[in-house]
Scaffold this motif. Structure first.
Motif, PDB file in Angstrom:
ATOM      1  N   CYS A 196      54.623  40.112  23.705  1.00  0.00           N
ATOM      2  CA  CYS A 196      54.842  41.396  23.029  1.00  0.00           C
ATOM      3  C   CYS A 196      56.106  41.307  22.198  1.00  0.00           C
ATOM      4  N   ARG A 201      58.913  46.600  17.237  1.00  0.00           N
ATOM      5  CA  ARG A 201      59.034  46.795  15.797  1.00  0.00           C
ATOM      6  C   ARG A 201      59.744  48.119  15.505  1.00  0.00           C
ATOM      7  N   GLU A 259      57.794  48.161   8.057  1.00  0.00           N
ATOM      8  CA  GLU A 259      57.950  47.556   9.382  1.00  0.00           C
ATOM      9  C   GLU A 259      59.081  46.546   9.364  1.00  0.00           C
ATOM     10  N   CYS A 304      58.042  50.967  17.986  1.00  0.00           N
ATOM     11  CA  CYS A 304      56.833  50.787  18.779  1.00  0.00           C
ATOM     12  C   CYS A 304      56.779  49.348  19.252  1.00  0.00           C
ATOM     13  N   LEU A 347      54.292  45.902  19.980  1.00  0.00           N
ATOM     14  CA  LEU A 347      53.046  45.205  19.661  1.00  0.00           C
ATOM     15  C   LEU A 347      52.722  44.250  20.799  1.00  0.00           C
ATOM     16  N   TRP A 403      45.554  42.175  18.617  1.00  0.00           N
ATOM     17  CA  TRP A 403      46.776  42.955  18.749  1.00  0.00           C
ATOM     18  C   TRP A 403      46.456  44.395  19.117  1.00  0.00           C
ATOM     19  N   TYR A 443      48.844  48.073  19.238  1.00  0.00           N
ATOM     20  CA  TYR A 443      50.132  48.714  19.031  1.00  0.00           C
ATOM     21  C   TYR A 443      50.264  49.913  19.981  1.00  0.00           C
TER      22      TYR A 443
END
Length: 278
Positions: free
Chosen positions: A116, A119, A127, A165, A167, A175, A177
């Motif tokens: 993980c 971001r 981002e 957040c 990922l 992936w 989010y």
């Protein structure tokens, strides 16, 4: 000649007169109805209340048996292979409100993931990966960028409105989010100045009357022993060596930690680039 014509005419009249009675008799016989035999009719019985149906019964028509229609065998429907599932978020992070210069902690959890990374998103929605945030805020402290618990410190006021957040990605490169939550930063309260107490004026020394010491007897000629010099404390060599060794060890440990962090980030970038190409 004339006599022959007369004779023929007379003969014809005689024949006509002779035939007329027979023709008349035949005409009368034709006009007289023939005698009917005596009636032997039987009295009809009582008519039935319901007259018999005179409608002829239709003969049942034989319908031809329809030939069975061959049922087409349905082709087997190919079963669609289910797409591999990605990580499942089990805990979403929550927004944080901090004072300028404070710190905040974000927690996100998921199942079935291999790595993980957190971001940031600026006010325009761009981002920014956590390890690139120092290009925006050089003094921001970041910890746990590749873990479920993410901590940031020394948050500047300019970071107000940014979101963060996490990922999650599995081995197949799928992936997921987490929710993007807001970072709300307010200005820190300005401390009020403290009132310092000014020292009072020091009293001036009073001039005491100087009195002469009483005269003592004449000193004897015996030599006065000189005072022994106090030994100067010397630093132990072992203590200095221990201090130097501790400083060198600390430098080596910090270098190893920094190298491990840089190596881990490099491997994760290569791993992410390989999954992104897939």
């Amino acid at each position: 000649m004339k006599t022959k014509k007369i004779s023929a005419l007379i003969l014809a009249l005689i024949l006509i007169i002779a035939v007329l009675p027979f023709a008349y008799a035949d005409g009368e016989d034709a006009d007289t109805p023939p005698e009917q035999p005596p009636s032997t009719s039987v009295e009809p019985t009582e008519e039935p209340s319901t007259p018999p149906s005179t409608v002829p019964t239709e003969a049942p028509s034989v319908e031809p048996t329809a030939a069975p229609t061959p049922t087409a065998t349905a082709a087997p429907t190919p079963t669609a292979t289910a797409a591999p599932a990605g990580p499942v978020i089990t805990k979403q992070p929550t927004g944080e409100s901090v004072k300028s210069g404070g710190s905040a902690m974000f927690i996100a959890r998921a199942t079935d993931y291999s790595w993980c990374a957190w971001r940031f998103y600026d006010l325009q929605g761009n981002e920014v990966v956590f390890d690139n945030i120092w290009g925006y805020f050089p003094n921001l402290k970041v910890s746990g960028g590749n873990s479920e618990v993410f901590t940031i410190g020394d948050i500047p006021l300019e970071m107000n409105g940014w979101t963060v957040c996490c990922l999650f990605s599995n081995e197949d490169g799928i992936w997921t989010y987490s929710d993007a939550v807001r970072i709300s930063v307010t200005a820190a309260a300005t401390p009020s100045p403290k009132h310092t107490v000014r020292p009072s004026a020091s009293p001036s020394p009073s001039h005491a009357a100087y009195t002469l010491p009483p005269q003592s007897a004449a000193p004897s000629l015996s030599p006065t022993p000189a005072p022994a010099a106090s030994p100067v404390p010397e630093e132990s060599g072992s203590t200095v060596a221990l201090i130097i060794a501790a400083i060198v060890s600390l430098i080596l440990i910090m270098s190893g930690v920094i190298f491990a962090i840089l190596y881990s980030n490099s491997r994760k970038r290569r791993h992410k680039s390989r999954h992104g190409k897939k």
